[in-house]
Design a protein around this motif. Sequence first.
Motif, mmCIF file in Angstrom:
data_model
loop_
_atom_site.group_PDB
_atom_site.id
_atom_site.type_symbol
_atom_site.label_atom_id
_atom_site.label_comp_id
_atom_site.label_asym_id
_atom_site.label_seq_id
_atom_site.Cartn_x
_atom_site.Cartn_y
_atom_site.Cartn_z
ATOM 1 N N ASN A 14 0.718 -1.248 -0.080
ATOM 2 C CA ASN A 14 -0.097 -0.114 -0.040
ATOM 3 C C ASN A 14 0.701 1.477 0.044
ATOM 4 O O ASN A 14 0.047 2.306 -0.138
ATOM 5 C CB ASN A 14 -1.090 0.122 1.184
ATOM 6 N N LEU A 15 2.093 1.134 0.207
ATOM 7 C CA LEU A 15 3.124 2.292 0.123
ATOM 8 C C LEU A 15 3.079 3.083 -1.097
ATOM 9 O O LEU A 15 2.961 2.779 -1.954
ATOM 10 C CB LEU A 15 4.395 1.917 0.705
ATOM 11 N N THR A 16 2.729 4.476 -0.742
ATOM 12 C CA THR A 16 2.743 5.464 -1.930
ATOM 13 C C THR A 16 3.852 6.041 -2.263
ATOM 14 O O THR A 16 4.339 6.311 -3.492
ATOM 15 C CB THR A 16 1.677 6.787 -1.462
ATOM 16 N N SER A 17 5.265 5.976 -1.406
ATOM 17 C CA SER A 17 6.367 6.380 -1.677
ATOM 18 C C SER A 17 7.502 5.430 -2.229
ATOM 19 O O SER A 17 7.559 4.148 -1.693
ATOM 20 C CB SER A 17 6.992 6.535 -0.392
ATOM 21 N N ASP A 18 7.817 5.548 -3.142
ATOM 22 C CA ASP A 18 8.756 4.588 -3.981
ATOM 23 C C ASP A 18 10.052 4.351 -2.924
ATOM 24 O O ASP A 18 10.451 3.006 -2.956
ATOM 25 C CB ASP A 18 9.173 5.179 -5.434
ATOM 26 N N ASP A 19 10.417 5.324 -2.421
ATOM 27 C CA ASP A 19 11.772 5.402 -1.574
ATOM 28 C C ASP A 19 11.490 4.483 -0.487
ATOM 29 O O ASP A 19 12.116 3.683 0.086
ATOM 30 C CB ASP A 19 12.441 6.769 -1.027
ATOM 31 N N GLU A 20 10.181 4.860 0.331
ATOM 32 C CA GLU A 20 9.829 3.772 1.406
ATOM 33 C C GLU A 20 9.559 2.351 0.972
ATOM 34 O O GLU A 20 10.103 1.445 1.652
ATOM 35 C CB GLU A 20 8.514 4.145 2.052
ATOM 36 N N ARG A 21 9.009 2.207 -0.288
ATOM 37 C CA ARG A 21 8.642 0.701 -0.925
ATOM 38 C C ARG A 21 10.207 0.144 -0.985
ATOM 39 O O ARG A 21 10.242 -1.038 -0.764
ATOM 40 C CB ARG A 21 7.851 0.789 -2.262
ATOM 41 N N ARG A 22 11.256 0.835 -1.815
ATOM 42 C CA ARG A 22 12.366 0.318 -1.741
ATOM 43 C C ARG A 22 13.101 -0.292 -0.387
ATOM 44 O O ARG A 22 13.451 -1.325 -0.447
ATOM 45 C CB ARG A 22 13.195 1.139 -2.573
ATOM 46 N N ARG A 48 7.784 -5.911 -8.638
ATOM 47 C CA ARG A 48 6.480 -6.862 -8.304
ATOM 48 C C ARG A 48 5.599 -5.902 -7.452
ATOM 49 O O ARG A 48 4.506 -5.794 -7.575
ATOM 50 C CB ARG A 48 6.818 -8.266 -7.879
ATOM 51 N N VAL A 49 6.240 -5.546 -6.353
ATOM 52 C CA VAL A 49 5.540 -4.604 -5.374
ATOM 53 C C VAL A 49 4.883 -3.292 -6.046
ATOM 54 O O VAL A 49 3.982 -2.913 -5.891
ATOM 55 C CB VAL A 49 6.172 -4.421 -4.101
ATOM 56 N N THR A 50 5.752 -2.785 -6.690
ATOM 57 C CA THR A 50 5.596 -1.347 -7.494
ATOM 58 C C THR A 50 4.606 -1.573 -8.535
ATOM 59 O O THR A 50 3.501 -0.693 -8.524
ATOM 60 C CB THR A 50 6.992 -0.878 -7.656
ATOM 61 N N ASP A 51 4.795 -2.651 -9.061
ATOM 62 C CA ASP A 51 3.500 -2.905 -10.295
ATOM 63 C C ASP A 51 2.125 -3.179 -9.622
ATOM 64 O O ASP A 51 1.225 -2.448 -10.158
ATOM 65 C CB ASP A 51 4.173 -4.200 -11.084
ATOM 66 N N ALA A 52 2.134 -4.095 -8.458
ATOM 67 C CA ALA A 52 0.958 -4.260 -7.890
ATOM 68 C C ALA A 52 0.276 -3.164 -7.104
ATOM 69 O O ALA A 52 -0.821 -2.667 -7.432
ATOM 70 C CB ALA A 52 1.130 -5.382 -6.794
ATOM 71 N N TYR A 53 1.194 -1.979 -6.721
ATOM 72 C CA TYR A 53 0.738 -0.942 -6.157
ATOM 73 C C TYR A 53 -0.007 0.074 -7.305
ATOM 74 O O TYR A 53 -0.965 0.616 -6.870
ATOM 75 C CB TYR A 53 1.680 -0.213 -5.426
ATOM 76 N N ARG A 54 0.908 0.193 -8.456
ATOM 77 C CA ARG A 54 0.385 1.156 -9.502
ATOM 78 C C ARG A 54 -0.968 0.646 -10.279
ATOM 79 O O ARG A 54 -1.794 1.439 -10.299
ATOM 80 C CB ARG A 54 1.525 1.383 -10.473
ATOM 81 N N GLN A 55 -0.907 -0.755 -10.216
ATOM 82 C CA GLN A 55 -2.282 -1.209 -10.843
ATOM 83 C C GLN A 55 -3.367 -1.395 -10.030
ATOM 84 O O GLN A 55 -4.392 -1.258 -10.382
ATOM 85 C CB GLN A 55 -2.062 -2.733 -11.417
ATOM 86 N N VAL A 57 -3.634 -0.181 -6.383
ATOM 87 C CA VAL A 57 -3.790 0.735 -5.336
ATOM 88 C C VAL A 57 -3.588 2.355 -5.394
ATOM 89 O O VAL A 57 -4.383 2.832 -4.967
ATOM 90 C CB VAL A 57 -2.620 0.234 -4.119
ATOM 91 N N ALA A 58 -2.712 2.709 -6.338
ATOM 92 C CA ALA A 58 -2.445 4.072 -6.546
ATOM 93 C C ALA A 58 -3.781 4.970 -6.966
ATOM 94 O O ALA A 58 -3.633 6.066 -6.316
ATOM 95 C CB ALA A 58 -1.470 4.038 -7.732
ATOM 96 N N ASP A 59 -4.433 4.419 -7.619
ATOM 97 C CA ASP A 59 -5.741 5.213 -7.808
ATOM 98 C C ASP A 59 -6.653 5.361 -6.619
ATOM 99 O O ASP A 59 -7.679 6.009 -6.789
ATOM 100 C CB ASP A 59 -6.508 4.595 -9.188
ATOM 101 N N GLY A 60 -6.347 4.684 -5.460
ATOM 102 C CA GLY A 60 -7.086 4.973 -4.133
ATOM 103 C C GLY A 60 -8.717 3.892 -4.314
ATOM 104 O O GLY A 60 -9.169 4.166 -3.502
#
Length: 116
Positions: A14-22, A48-55, A57-60
């Motif tokens: 669920n993290l919105t920040s790329d730096d925190e996610r990494r 994988r985590v970033t793609d899942a977030y973007r696909q 979660v990112a749009d809320g």
Amino acid sequence: MTKELVDRYVRVWNLTSDDERRAEVAEIWAPGAVQYTPENRYEDLYQRVTDAYRQLVADGQNHFIPAGPVHAHHDSVLFTVDMITTATGEATWRGEILLLLDHEGRVRLDYQYNLT
């Protein structure tokens, strides 16, 4: 420790920040860890985590939450995760996660089972 690991594991999706996610990926999964999905190498976990977030979660429209009890035994942790649709509060995806941990408590093997 186990509950904290599960909370961090679910939170990273669920993290919105790329730096925190990494940073979280680097702390949760041990070097050389394998996640048994199509992207199964350690080097692919952040993407994988970033793609899942973007696909998902990112749009809320969705977010992930732990669901149900956490079971731990020696170096293994078993728990359920739901993807919740924000508008309705309904679970649209459920997965069971089995983590096998290294001696430092980091994930070395990550099995995800789709339940829906």
